[in-house]
Motif scaffolding. Structure first.
Motif, PDB file in Angstrom:
ATOM      1  N   PRO A 246       0.724  -1.319  -0.130  1.00  0.00           N
ATOM      2  CA  PRO A 246      -0.095   0.043  -0.168  1.00  0.00           C
ATOM      3  C   PRO A 246       0.852   1.274  -0.148  1.00  0.00           C
ATOM      4  CG  PRO A 246      -0.582  -1.408   1.843  1.00  0.00           C
ATOM      5  CD  PRO A 246       0.488  -2.023   1.227  1.00  0.00           C
ATOM      6  N   GLU A 247       1.973   1.264   0.536  1.00  0.00           N
ATOM      7  CA  GLU A 247       2.637   2.509   0.763  1.00  0.00           C
ATOM      8  C   GLU A 247       3.445   2.862  -0.421  1.00  0.00           C
ATOM      9  OE1 GLU A 247       5.087  -1.109   1.866  1.00  0.00           O
ATOM     10  OE2 GLU A 247       3.315  -0.221   2.478  1.00  0.00           O
ATOM     11  N   GLU A 248       3.676   2.077  -1.493  1.00  0.00           N
ATOM     12  CA  GLU A 248       3.944   2.414  -2.833  1.00  0.00           C
ATOM     13  C   GLU A 248       2.844   2.743  -3.792  1.00  0.00           C
ATOM     14  OE1 GLU A 248       5.767  -1.107  -4.490  1.00  0.00           O
ATOM     15  OE2 GLU A 248       7.448  -1.181  -2.872  1.00  0.00           O
ATOM     16  N   PHE A 249       1.691   3.146  -3.215  1.00  0.00           N
ATOM     17  CA  PHE A 249       0.577   3.745  -4.435  1.00  0.00           C
ATOM     18  C   PHE A 249       1.063   4.834  -4.647  1.00  0.00           C
ATOM     19  CE2 PHE A 249      -3.297   5.659  -5.113  1.00  0.00           C
ATOM     20  CZ  PHE A 249      -3.992   4.854  -6.004  1.00  0.00           C
ATOM     21  N   GLU A 250       0.746   5.140  -6.123  1.00  0.00           N
ATOM     22  CA  GLU A 250       0.811   6.586  -6.613  1.00  0.00           C
ATOM     23  C   GLU A 250       0.008   6.600  -7.698  1.00  0.00           C
ATOM     24  OE1 GLU A 250       4.393   9.871  -7.933  1.00  0.00           O
ATOM     25  OE2 GLU A 250       4.805   7.805  -6.921  1.00  0.00           O
ATOM     26  N   LEU A 373     -10.425  -4.463  -1.936  1.00  0.00           N
ATOM     27  CA  LEU A 373      -9.945  -3.072  -2.478  1.00  0.00           C
ATOM     28  C   LEU A 373     -10.747  -1.923  -1.371  1.00  0.00           C
ATOM     29  CD1 LEU A 373     -11.470  -4.072  -6.170  1.00  0.00           C
ATOM     30  CD2 LEU A 373      -9.143  -3.615  -5.316  1.00  0.00           C
ATOM     31  N   LEU A 374     -11.760  -2.339  -1.116  1.00  0.00           N
ATOM     32  CA  LEU A 374     -12.341  -1.256  -0.010  1.00  0.00           C
ATOM     33  C   LEU A 374     -11.715  -1.092   1.180  1.00  0.00           C
ATOM     34  CD1 LEU A 374     -16.263  -2.806  -0.201  1.00  0.00           C
ATOM     35  CD2 LEU A 374     -15.378  -0.537  -0.905  1.00  0.00           C
ATOM     36  N   SER A 375     -10.826  -2.172   1.754  1.00  0.00           N
ATOM     37  CA  SER A 375      -9.815  -2.099   2.829  1.00  0.00           C
ATOM     38  C   SER A 375      -8.935  -1.270   2.494  1.00  0.00           C
ATOM     39  CB  SER A 375      -9.499  -3.372   3.421  1.00  0.00           C
ATOM     40  OG  SER A 375      -8.748  -4.099   2.312  1.00  0.00           O
ATOM     41  N   ARG A 376      -8.329  -1.022   1.150  1.00  0.00           N
ATOM     42  CA  ARG A 376      -7.007  -0.259   0.903  1.00  0.00           C
ATOM     43  C   ARG A 376      -7.502   1.201   0.974  1.00  0.00           C
ATOM     44  NH1 ARG A 376      -2.499  -2.754  -1.383  1.00  0.00           N
ATOM     45  NH2 ARG A 376      -2.530  -4.941  -0.659  1.00  0.00           N
ATOM     46  N   GLY A 377      -8.820   1.667   0.967  1.00  0.00           N
ATOM     47  CA  GLY A 377      -9.276   3.116   1.179  1.00  0.00           C
ATOM     48  C   GLY A 377      -9.676   3.707  -0.228  1.00  0.00           C
ATOM     49  N   LYS A 378     -10.053   4.818  -0.205  1.00  0.00           N
ATOM     50  CA  LYS A 378     -10.805   5.638  -1.494  1.00  0.00           C
ATOM     51  C   LYS A 378      -9.623   6.005  -2.547  1.00  0.00           C
ATOM     52  CE  LYS A 378     -10.221  10.263   0.569  1.00  0.00           C
ATOM     53  NZ  LYS A 378     -11.232  11.336   1.151  1.00  0.00           N
ATOM     54  N   ARG A 379      -8.676   5.722  -2.243  1.00  0.00           N
ATOM     55  CA  ARG A 379      -7.424   6.190  -3.385  1.00  0.00           C
ATOM     56  C   ARG A 379      -7.414   4.755  -4.408  1.00  0.00           C
ATOM     57  NH1 ARG A 379      -5.437   8.997   0.545  1.00  0.00           N
ATOM     58  NH2 ARG A 379      -4.552  10.882   0.176  1.00  0.00           N
ATOM     59  N   LEU A 380      -7.639   3.394  -3.840  1.00  0.00           N
ATOM     60  CA  LEU A 380      -7.416   2.346  -4.588  1.00  0.00           C
ATOM     61  C   LEU A 380      -8.829   2.230  -5.384  1.00  0.00           C
ATOM     62  CD1 LEU A 380      -5.912  -0.079  -5.859  1.00  0.00           C
ATOM     63  CD2 LEU A 380      -6.619  -1.330  -3.869  1.00  0.00           C
ATOM     64  N   VAL A 381      -9.850   2.405  -4.500  1.00  0.00           N
ATOM     65  CA  VAL A 381     -11.273   2.529  -5.070  1.00  0.00           C
ATOM     66  C   VAL A 381     -11.594   3.481  -6.208  1.00  0.00           C
ATOM     67  CG1 VAL A 381     -13.740   2.670  -4.527  1.00  0.00           C
ATOM     68  CG2 VAL A 381     -12.370   1.623  -2.813  1.00  0.00           C
ATOM     69  N   ALA A 382     -10.871   4.491  -6.193  1.00  0.00           N
ATOM     70  CA  ALA A 382     -10.995   5.620  -7.183  1.00  0.00           C
ATOM     71  C   ALA A 382     -10.155   4.914  -8.525  1.00  0.00           C
ATOM     72  CB  ALA A 382     -10.433   6.817  -6.804  1.00  0.00           C
ATOM     73  N   ARG A 383      -9.056   4.260  -8.159  1.00  0.00           N
ATOM     74  CA  ARG A 383      -8.119   4.104  -9.281  1.00  0.00           C
ATOM     75  C   ARG A 383      -9.187   2.679  -9.921  1.00  0.00           C
ATOM     76  NH1 ARG A 383      -2.158   2.308  -8.427  1.00  0.00           N
ATOM     77  NH2 ARG A 383      -1.888   4.239  -9.233  1.00  0.00           N
ATOM     78  N   CYS A 384      -9.768   1.848  -9.311  1.00  0.00           N
ATOM     79  CA  CYS A 384     -10.635   0.957  -9.872  1.00  0.00           C
ATOM     80  C   CYS A 384     -11.868   1.440 -10.872  1.00  0.00           C
ATOM     81  CB  CYS A 384     -11.183  -0.158  -8.871  1.00  0.00           C
ATOM     82  SG  CYS A 384      -9.945  -0.887  -7.723  1.00  0.00           S
TER      83      CYS A 384
END
Length: 477
Positions: A246-250, A373-384
């Motif tokens: 998760p810390e590598e998300f960008e 996906l939900l547990s990773r927060g809105k940033r990942l949800v928005a990417r999906c």
């Protein structure tokens, strides 16, 4: 005006905004800072951002333009030194309009007379006018004076006045007119056909249920249940969104550009509407998880059809909730097991009736993906959601679902969704226990029959082999 590409970062005392605006004159730049609102205008570019905390144009603030790179770098001082500005990477949230300040509470009691104030001559005139009141009005005044309890009843809520046969649909029911010529388009997933513009929500749901029952194929399901070697491979496929740290998300440069082109809207939804949006988000993520798993994150020309077919809010314009009102949570941001189960029941039914691979076990794997996906927060949800938008936007017909649902969902997720609520929803999805009886298609009985048929075929093959061996001549001594 053109919205330029930009990025934001921060230091202990400042917020740095890097704006790409090539071939401009730096002397024409106009910068304005109004508490949390920052705007810059340099023809033909205009950018307005709304930050979470206040900024100042202090002595440490600056604006530097580099003509060789085309970047304007604006450094603004934080009003509170050391304060953390969150979500600086969520460009759609920064571009969203500043919410209006809360209106001042109006007094609920109006003082008509102060006992300490001497009476004036207007009392006589008021008494004369009182004599002219009707009998009913006098009874009301006397009741008020003597504190009588008059019978009261709550008036019935009148239905909204309708001046057109068209119904609204899409995100927060804010869209209409996209299906006026549906009979002339090759929209294979539109289950409402020419009635898409005029069907009521109740009619849409009934048509959806009927269409699902018509498309349900027992033999197809039994065949996939028996011959499931490839489906097992799809289930064991590791989802890259859930295996990466998760810390590598960008966000990528392409994703940032797409976010800049999203609509700039302010969504004034009621608590009930917000609750329904979170549940509808489950169905969109389930369709995405199915498409991603069955193509192993390599979209095909059929991906847009799969996404639109598996999402009831798209194909039937029928968003969540799908349960009874008494089953819903009365606590904001909380979700009952019944309403989450009813939401996934609809997704499971569609996953077993429409696409290429129809497996209850595969649907369970997709639900596990949604929880992750939900547990990773809105940033990942928005990417999906951005990936869903990209697939739909490149289809000549199904792009319409991006316009009426996904565009708004992207902005709402980035600017309004709560990571805390998404986390609670992830827990509810993860702990949910889906049973085959919820689907109401006798799945367990069909699976039992499929196993019996497979066993009979195996026994028949063994008998055939024994018969062939008996017919062969005896080996030579």
């Amino acid at each position: 005006m053109i919205t330029p590409r930009f990025s934001c970062s921060q230091t202990e005392n400042s917020v740095v905004i890097s704006i790409y605006c090539p071939s401009v004159r730096a002397s024409d730049v106009e910068i304005s800072v109004d508490e949390t609102l920052f705007s810059v205008h340099i023809n033909p570019y205009f950018l307005r951002l709304n930050f979470s905390h206040a900024l100042l144009e202090g002595d440490a603030s600056s604006a530097v333009y580099d003509p060789s790179t085309g970047y304007l770098t604006v450094t603004l001082t934080k009003e509170v030194s050391g304060q953390e500005f969150k979500d600086l990477d969520l460009l759609a949230k920064l571009l969203a309009p500043r919410p209006p300040k809360e209106a001042q509470t109006q007094p609920v009691i109006e003082i008509l007379e102060n006992p300490e104030t001497p009476q004036d001559d207007g009392v006589d005139e008021l008494a004369e006018r009182t004599q002219e009141l009707t009998l009913e009005q006098r009874e009301i005044l006397e009741a008020a004076e003597n504190d009588w309890q008059l019978p009261q009843s709550i008036p019935e809520v009148l239905p909204p006045l309708r001046t057109t046969a068209e119904q609204r649909y899409g995100f927060l029911n804010t869209h209409s007119g996209y299906f006026r010529h549906a009979e002339h388009t090759e929209n294979e997933v539109n289950e409402l056909r020419a009635d898409a513009e005029t069907s009521t929500p109740e009619e849409r749901r009934q048509k959806r249920l009927k269409h699902e029952d018509e498309k349900w194929d027992e033999e197809y399901y039994m065949a996939d249940y028996v011959d499931d070697e490839y489906i097992r491979e799809l289930i064991s496929w590791p989802n890259p969104h859930l295996t990466s740290p998760p810390e590598e998300f960008e966000y990528t440069e392409k994703e940032n550009i797409v976010m800049l082109r999203l609509p700039r809207k302010e969504y004034l939804s009621t608590p009930a509407q917000t609750h329904a949006l979170y549940l509808t988000l489950l169905t969109v993520l389930f369709s995405y998880a199915y498409e991603m798993r069955t193509t192993q994150h390599d979209p095909t020309p059929e991906s847009a059809w799969t996404l639109a077919s598996l999402t009831p809010a798209f194909s039937a314009l029928d968003p969540a909730p799908y349960d009874q009102p008494q089953q819903r949570s009365a606590v904001p941001g909380a979700f009952t097991e019944a309403e989450v189960a009813s939401t996934f029941t609809v997704s499971y039914r569609r996953a077993l009736a429409f696409p290429l691979y129809r497996s209850f076990a595969l649907a369970e794997a997709c639900r596990a993906d949604v929880a992750g996906l939900l547990s990773r927060g809105k940033r990942l949800v928005a990417r999906c959601l951005l990936e869903v938008k990209d697939i739909l936007d490149h289809h000549e017909v199904y792009y319409v679902y991006s316009k009426i649902w996904v565009d708004d969902f992207c902005v709402w997720t980035l600017a309004y969704a709560s990571d805390e609520i998404l986390s609670r929803l992830a827990d509810a999805v993860k702990s949910l226990r889906m049973t085959k009886s919820m689907i109401r298609w006798d799945l367990e009985e069909l699976e039992s029959l499929a196993r019996e048929d497979a066993q009979r075929d195996t026994d028949s093959d063994d008998e055939s082999e024994d018969e062939i061996e008996r017919m062969l001549p005896a080996p030579l001594p």
